[in-house]
Design an enzyme around this catalytic site. Structure first.
Site, PDB file in Angstrom:
ATOM      1  N   GLU A   1      -4.551 -34.966  -8.702  1.00  0.00           N
ATOM      2  CA  GLU A   1      -5.193 -34.144  -9.739  1.00  0.00           C
ATOM      3  C   GLU A   1      -5.719 -34.977 -10.916  1.00  0.00           C
ATOM      4  O   GLU A   1      -6.802 -34.719 -11.434  1.00  0.00           O
ATOM      5  CB  GLU A   1      -4.164 -33.124 -10.240  1.00  0.00           C
ATOM      6  CG  GLU A   1      -4.760 -31.981 -11.025  1.00  0.00           C
ATOM      7  CD  GLU A   1      -3.701 -30.917 -11.335  1.00  0.00           C
ATOM      8  OE1 GLU A   1      -3.060 -30.430 -10.386  1.00  0.00           O
ATOM      9  OE2 GLU A   1      -3.517 -30.595 -12.516  1.00  0.00           O
ATOM     10  N   ASP A   2      -4.959 -35.953 -11.343  1.00  0.00           N
ATOM     11  CA  ASP A   2      -5.297 -36.649 -12.599  1.00  0.00           C
ATOM     12  C   ASP A   2      -5.647 -38.124 -12.461  1.00  0.00           C
ATOM     13  O   ASP A   2      -6.061 -38.746 -13.445  1.00  0.00           O
ATOM     14  CB  ASP A   2      -4.128 -36.545 -13.597  1.00  0.00           C
ATOM     15  CG  ASP A   2      -3.887 -35.113 -14.047  1.00  0.00           C
ATOM     16  OD1 ASP A   2      -4.867 -34.363 -14.159  1.00  0.00           O
ATOM     17  OD2 ASP A   2      -2.724 -34.754 -14.282  1.00  0.00           O
TER      18      ASP A   2
END
Ligand code: ZN
Length: 177
Positions: free
Chosen positions: A62-63
């Protein structure tokens, strides 16, 4: 690989991938991953090294731009599916992603519910101890209440972490005006 090596390999990988990232309040992002992995490891009734590994890696896709293929090659299919299950769809708007977290909470696998719960505890703790400079009371309150809605939706929350979440949630009322 021995479980302890596996977990440290994940810690090392996460530290490299998130090296330049900070939390909303300015702390190094890796502190969040260590906290989540530690919470998960202390709450398990039976050892589950892959789950602790996945806790370390839960924000890599996700990041940090890591791909599922990269995770599978290094940590295996089980870890990758755990991480994928806890990963938000970044192509959606933030508001929609937040709504979907509430909607998906009851359907998450039991193991992933443990990561989700530890993630929410860590996020609330950091708002308490290191709040983002530009967040006023209302914004913090909204964030706490959203976190609680996600956690309340979990169908099989780990009891130790659920208690810790409630305790952390309560602290908001105690420290705020
Ligand atoms: Zn997280």
């Amino acid at each position: 690989m021995e479980p302890v090596q596996q977990v440290l390999d994940a810690a090392h990988f996460a530290a490299e991938k998130h090296a330049n990232q900070k939390r909303k309040g300015g702390e190094p992002f890796i502190n969040h991953l260590i906290e989540v992995a530690h919470l998960v490891s202390t709450a398990l009734s039976e050892p589950d090294a892959n789950l602790v590994v996945a806790a370390f890696l839960h924000d890599t896709i996700e990041d940090a731009g890591v791909t599922a293929a990269e995770l599978t090659e290094r940590f295996g299919q089980d870890v990758t599916s755990l991480v994928l299950e806890v990963t938000d769809d970044k192509s959606l708007r933030k508001k929609e992603r937040k709504r979907l977290q509430i909607e998906h909470a009851p359907k998450l696998s039991v193991r992933v519910q443990t990561i989700k719960l530890a993630d929410k505890i860590s996020n609330l703790r950091s708002i308490l101890s290191n709040p983002p400079a530009n967040w006023d009371y209302e914004r913090k309150k909204k964030y706490f209440d959203w976190g609680k809605r996600v956690v309340d939706g979990l169908s099989a929350p780990n009891p130790i972490l659920k208690t810790e979440f409630e305790r952390t949630y309560q602290r908001f009322g105690e420290v705020q005006p």
